[in-house]
Design an enzyme around this catalytic site. Structure first.
Site, PDB file in Angstrom:
ATOM      1  N   TYR A  54       0.841  -1.200   0.000  1.00 28.87           N
ATOM      2  CA  TYR A  54       0.000   0.000   0.000  1.00 28.87           C
ATOM      3  C   TYR A  54       0.878   1.252   0.000  1.00 28.87           C
ATOM      4  O   TYR A  54       1.653   1.477   0.937  1.00 28.87           O
ATOM      5  CB  TYR A  54      -0.940   0.020   1.199  1.00 28.87           C
ATOM      6  N   PRO A 213     -16.261  -3.636   0.862  1.00 30.49           N
ATOM      7  CA  PRO A 213     -17.702  -3.891   1.031  1.00 30.49           C
ATOM      8  C   PRO A 213     -18.561  -2.903   0.242  1.00 30.49           C
ATOM      9  O   PRO A 213     -19.712  -3.186  -0.062  1.00 30.49           O
ATOM     10  CB  PRO A 213     -17.921  -3.735   2.544  1.00 30.49           C
TER      11      PRO A 213
END
Length: 329
Positions: A54, A213
């Site tokens: 990341y 999500p």
């Protein structure tokens, strides 16, 4: 906040957690990350997700600075890292990526340095590595646990067959197998969690730390009229996300979902997150908010969860029409 056991392990994770993919270093700076992690922690979130890749290590450094500044009781929260892609981007040399013993060991040490921690609660194999024997992976993760550098190990985007193979090796040699998987799971990405992993849940147990999500923000409805400049789909290098989500058929379904959310008196984001954590095989859903109001809205998904009656769930299925079906014919 609700807490769930991570599969058959003893570890309890908050059903909503906070992650740094895309956002840390690329979209937000230390001061905003500090504020958002503080809001998350104060609302009962106890899991913070990260990875070596990341922002090429800068995400872990940022989280490490904030954790040091916050000085929370180390026993009150959990932190993860993941290894596979390396953190040097195009400068990666042989052995600086993948799941070899060398890279896993060194990636763990580097993550601990960046995060300024003595141990990782969770350490994920960020992808399967077809070039490394599974025995080498399982032995290495077992050794890292024995050395006290990690507490639990898991997989990300592995197939059920690959996870079960890791368990077979662990059983054969008396080693500690994986206890958690980090798959994508949302209203449009359902196969792994709802079908592929069912035998794993049943036979050996498996915690899940869900990423995306909200389908990279697509399930907030903010992409229905184009791509806002400050969104992750507008970031250079994330065109693949745009191609995955901004499709006419999916946009029509999102419009219908937004109407249903409106009828229920909730936001589409709250509905989408609540739908994800409604699945009992979900341990935690990782939030990636970049603004205070986003995070506060996402946290309201906990209040929406009781509203997801069988009737509402059926209405959602009628809109989505994408439930994985096990073909027994």
């Amino acid at each position: 906040m609700e807490y769930r056991r991570m599969g058959r392990s003893g570890l309890q994770l908050s059903v909503l957690s906070y992650g740094s993919w895309v956002t840390f270093h690329k979209q937000i700076d230390d001061s905003i990350a500090d504020e958002l992690m503080g809001i998350a922690y104060d609302n009962g979130i106890n899991f913070f997700d990260n990875a070596e890749a990341y922002a090429l290590g800068e995400s872990e450094k940022m989280m490490g600075r904030i954790l040091k500044k916050k000085n929370w009781d180390r026993t009150s929260y959990t932190v993860s890292s993941k290894a596979f892609f390396g953190w040097r981007g195009k400068e990666n040399k042989p052995n600086q990526t993948g799941l070899s013993r060398k890279h896993l060991m060194e990636a763990c040490h580097e993550a601990l340095q960046r995060l300024q921690l003595d141990y990782l609660d969770l350490f994920f194999c960020h992808r399967p590595d077809p070039h490394v024997p599974i025995e080498e992976v399982v032995w290495t993760m077992h050794n890292l646990i024995q050395q006290g550098k990690i507490l639990y190990w898991g997989t990300s985007q592995w197939s059920a067959a690959e996870i079960m193979e890791a368990h077979r090796v662990a059983q054969q040699y008396g080693l500690i197998g994986p206890t958690v998987e980090q798959p994508q799971y949302n209203m449009f990405e359902r196969f792994k969690v709802e079908q592929d992993y069912l035998p794993v849940f049943r036979n050996v147990g498996l915690g899940t730390t869900i990423w995306s999500p909200l389908a990279a923000g697509f399930l907030t409805g903010k992409y229905l009229n184009g791509i806002p400049e400050d969104s992750r789909l507008a970031i250079q290098g994330f065109d693949w996300l745009k191609e995955r989500w901004v499709q006419e058929a999916k946009i029509e379904k999102v419009k219908k979902l937004a109407l249903l959310a409106q009828e229920m008196g909730v936001s589409l984001a709250e509905l989408a997150i609540a739908w994800t954590i409604k699945n009992p095989n979900v341990t935690t859903a990782i939030l990636g908010a970049t603004k205070k109001q986003q995070l506060e809205e996402n946290l309201k998904a906990l209040q929406v969860l009781p509203l997801l009656t069988p009737e509402i769930m059926e209405k959602i299925e009628q809109i989505l029409q994408n439930k994985p079906i096990l073909d027994l014919a």
